[in-house]
Scaffold this motif. Sequence first.
Motif, mmCIF file in Angstrom:
data_model
loop_
_atom_site.group_PDB
_atom_site.id
_atom_site.type_symbol
_atom_site.label_atom_id
_atom_site.label_comp_id
_atom_site.label_asym_id
_atom_site.label_seq_id
_atom_site.Cartn_x
_atom_site.Cartn_y
_atom_site.Cartn_z
ATOM 1 N N LYS A 154 57.744 52.019 -88.377
ATOM 2 C CA LYS A 154 56.886 52.036 -87.186
ATOM 3 C C LYS A 154 55.894 53.199 -87.217
ATOM 4 O O LYS A 154 54.798 53.105 -86.656
ATOM 5 C CB LYS A 154 57.729 52.098 -85.925
ATOM 6 N N HIS A 186 52.410 52.338 -88.417
ATOM 7 C CA HIS A 186 51.616 51.392 -87.634
ATOM 8 C C HIS A 186 50.127 51.648 -87.864
ATOM 9 O O HIS A 186 49.688 52.795 -87.951
ATOM 10 C CB HIS A 186 51.945 51.545 -86.146
ATOM 11 N N TYR A 213 57.242 50.089 -79.608
ATOM 12 C CA TYR A 213 58.257 50.131 -80.665
ATOM 13 C C TYR A 213 59.573 50.727 -80.192
ATOM 14 O O TYR A 213 59.609 51.657 -79.385
ATOM 15 C CB TYR A 213 57.755 50.945 -81.860
ATOM 16 N N ASP A 219 62.792 50.331 -85.301
ATOM 17 C CA ASP A 219 61.995 49.172 -85.698
ATOM 18 C C ASP A 219 61.358 49.321 -87.077
ATOM 19 O O ASP A 219 60.934 50.416 -87.472
ATOM 20 C CB ASP A 219 60.885 48.919 -84.678
ATOM 21 N N ILE A 267 58.440 46.996 -89.650
ATOM 22 C CA ILE A 267 57.412 45.957 -89.629
ATOM 23 C C ILE A 267 57.312 45.348 -91.011
ATOM 24 O O ILE A 267 57.238 46.075 -92.016
ATOM 25 C CB ILE A 267 56.032 46.517 -89.214
ATOM 26 N N ILE A 285 58.178 42.217 -86.418
ATOM 27 C CA ILE A 285 58.779 43.488 -86.030
ATOM 28 C C ILE A 285 60.261 43.242 -85.784
ATOM 29 O O ILE A 285 60.639 42.318 -85.062
ATOM 30 C CB ILE A 285 58.105 44.049 -84.768
#
Length: 383
Positions: free
Chosen positions: A156, A159, A190, A194, A196, A211
């Motif tokens: 995360k 991002h 988030y 988490d 992705i 996610i």
Amino acid sequence: MKTEQLQMQDLEAAMQMSEYAFRYEIPKEKRAERLKQMDQYQQLYGIKENGKLAAKLHMLPLAIRLGEQTIPMGGIAGVATYPEYRRNGYIKQLLSDTLYLMREQGMLVSMLHPFYVDFYRRFGYELFADRTIYTLKKKDLVRMAPVDGTIERVKKEEHSQLIEDMYTTYAATYSGMLARESSWWQQRFYGDHDFIAIYRDASGKAQGYMIYETSSRDKLEVSEFVALTADARIGLWNFLAQHDSMFEEITLDLPHHDPLIFMLPDPQLALKSYPYFMARILDVPAFFEKYDWQQSPAGVVLHVEDKIIEENNDTFSFKDESTAISSETKGISLSINMLSAIAFGYKRPLTLWQAGLIDGPEEMVRKFEQSIPNREAYFYDFF
């Protein structure tokens, strides 16, 4: 009884009320940051009794997508009072006043997550989105024929704008999805654990992401699944299926009309589907001036009943997609609740007419039906 906007010196009392009402505790090391975010991103309104905060709510100035349109929205959260102040009409006063305050600030709709649906229906809110959670076991994780793409797995903290752009494209295919700003992703979206997974096609273009959380030893939880192409859907699924040796169970938060589950060899999965978020139109003519009709609603007349916002409690006619107050007597009679459900695509006009929830000439109802976009409503966020 007066509704007032709370100032910085009131925010600690508001936070304590939330802790009491919703039975949680914010750690000492996080309180200052929480107060800062409340002051920066929210408007808090409250009613005081003898100088003490008796009731409050949080209003979040946000925006949503209705297809390609971006609509200013006021999110309502943290509605609370102490037990000793209940049944004094404070919450009713707060909500009613805040609906007008949002309207005055140019917000066209308001949304909230209800603790009890019928309570908020009294204020003109209506359900507009459901939530569907699928539960998969190891046997369900059957990989599909591979596609010519790759998966990039990131944390995360990695991002990027790339993820935001994919979400924005995806959100434009629905009604009601939050128009997320970068600050929302960073502060509100988030979870602590988490990951992705980004799918890139053969040319390297990002076409989808997922996610998910892996904090449990036996369970993987997918909180958002976004596929912009058929290959992205398959690529993300195959990546998910590769976890079959790691987890006993996978939960997948997915719009019920997404074709992924239908594509599985055995789509008979355990699922939990429930009403999720509510919405209401704040300014009928201003809202429909921005609405992207499926076809012209010219000739449709609406007799709207709104028990809170008096300006909406009127007759409106449509001419070449413009909205005007009308003196027409022949038209469709409906509440602001039903109008909101229709506008978001949650329920169709003809369905509500056949159920007796709206009233009017069948020919006009069918005209209204043809004017509303065939676009599903969904909402991934929470506040």
